[in-house]
Every structure is written in C-alpha cells, then in structure tokens.
Design an enzyme around this catalytic site. Structure first.
Site, PDB file in Angstrom:
ATOM      1  N   LYS A  73      24.112  56.575  23.794  1.00  0.00           N
ATOM      2  CA  LYS A  73      24.055  55.577  23.989  1.00  0.00           C
ATOM      3  C   LYS A  73      25.229  55.619  25.371  1.00  0.00           C
ATOM      4  CE  LYS A  73      21.223  53.242  21.258  1.00  0.00           C
ATOM      5  NZ  LYS A  73      21.756  52.164  21.118  1.00  0.00           N
ATOM      6  N   GLU A 122      27.507  37.203  21.364  1.00  0.00           N
ATOM      7  CA  GLU A 122      28.311  38.360  21.015  1.00  0.00           C
ATOM      8  C   GLU A 122      29.115  38.670  22.563  1.00  0.00           C
ATOM      9  OE1 GLU A 122      24.900  41.965  19.913  1.00  0.00           O
ATOM     10  OE2 GLU A 122      24.863  41.218  21.697  1.00  0.00           O
TER      11      GLU A 122
END
Length: 231
Positions: free
Chosen positions: A123, A105
């Site tokens: 989040k 990633e």
C-alpha cells in the site's frame, strides 16, 4: 509477499500504543480486523477498553470479542484510532474507502487524538491515484452530484476520468449510512489536498476517500517485519 502476515505485523505494532482505559476508534477492513482481534484479546485479559466502530461489520466483530461499544457524545475523547488504507504516500496522505466506510472512518480519524494507519507494504506508493478514489455521495438526485463531480474533476486536471457507481450483483452498493459510492479512476494525483477540498465543496458529496494531513503514523508490514513512516 505474504500480505496477511504483513497486516498482522502492522496491527501488532499499532497495538503497542494501546493503554488501559482508552477509548479506541476501530477501523474497517481486513487489516483493521487484525487490530480488533488484538483489542478483543486484551479485553479478555482484563483490560478496560472501549471501542467506537467505523462500520457495522466492525461493530459485530468487536462485540463478538467482548469489546464494549459506545455511542460517542460531545464529551467523548477517542484516544487512538487505528485503521487500514488502500494507498499511502510519503507525506502520509491516504486513499481510503475500498470497504465503503470512508465517511464514518473520516469522522473517527478526525476526532481521535492519535490516528495510526496500518497496512501491508504493497500500500506504500510514491503518489496516490493508482487505486480508484472512492467518493461517498447522497442518494438524493445522485446523478446531479456526479455531473458536478465531473466538472470539478475537469477543473482539477482530470477531464474525462471514468466515474463508476459502485455496484454488486447488479445493485448499487449502499454504505452503512445508506449512501452511494462513486469510484473515480484518476491515475496520478499530484495535489491530493487541493482535490480533497474541491470535492468536499460539491453539494451531495459527503466525503471523499482522500485523507490528507490526518495520519500521525503509518505502519507497513510484511512477513519479515515492519517499517514506520512519520512526518
């Protein structure tokens, strides 16, 4: 809050940045999967799009939807990367790696011309660290790497922080690259950039899940709508 509805709304907002002919970095995890679904739908409608997946699971999903997957070379330009996050702070620093794909990633996010993070609103945090920090390490003499991590973490103010080898069904979790994940329970991280650099300097540490100064935008969603954070 309906988290999945938030994830879908965030993915839909990020998809507004897709243009025909783009090469896209395709993230990993339940939120990124919604974005991949949208890319697949656009391809089915005749859009010319190519994908660079950050995990084998994402590769399988994208291929099943008809998305052309490429292996980048030195001339490849990734126009846009979209991925989820486990935490994001007001400075757009991130913790990623809950899905054990953090090295891949980070490679794709770093290479992309634009990196958009999508997440449900749970989040969004005032400071990183409630979510355990994943660190991807080489399996070679891995206990020595963990020992070095303990020393560095103590120097960074995290003396005695619990470190756990991520395991499932009694066996260590292996990343797609065959590496191991160490989850670090640190609590509040006051200086994520300094910690990211300190961990990166340890031989055997391949990447930490701290993504500092990389995101251009974070899109948060819930069932009522979205909010966008930029610097």
């Amino acid at each position: 809050m309906d988290k999945d509805a938030g994830k879908k709304r965030a993915a839909e907002e990020a998809a507004k940045h897709i243009e025909r002919g783009m090469t896209l970095g395709l993230g990993t995890g339940s939120t990124a999967a919604h974005f991949v679904d949208i890319v697949g739908r656009l391809v089915s409608e005749g859009w010319d799009l190519r994908g660079v997946p950050t995990s084998e699971a994402t590769r399988r999903q994208a291929e099943s939807l008809g998305v052309t997957i490429i292996e980048p070379d030195e001339t490849t330009i990734i126009d846009l990367a979209v991925d989820g996050a486990d935490e994001a702070d007001p400075a757009l620093n991130l913790i990623k790696g809950g899905g054990a794909a953090l090295l891949r990633e980070k490679i794709i996010a770093h290479a992309a011309k634009k990196f958009i993070v999508i997440a449900d609103k749970s989040k969004r945090v005032a400071a990183l660290g409630a979510f355990s920090l994943p660190v991807e390490i080489s399996p070679f003499s891995w206990a020595l790497t963990v020992s070095a991590m303990r020393r560095v973490l103590a120097e960074q103010g995290f003396d005695g922080a619990p470190l756990e080898l991520r395991a499932r069904d009694g066996a260590p979790v292996k990343t797609d690259g065959g590496n191991l994940i160490i989850d670090c329970k640190l609590g509040r991280i006051e200086n994520p950039s300094a910690l990211e650099k300190a961990l990166a300097a340890i031989p055997g540490v391949l990447e930490s899940g701290l993504f500092c100064g990389m995101a251009d935008m974070v899109v948060y969603g819930d069932e009522d709508g979205i909010s966008i954070a930029t610097l």
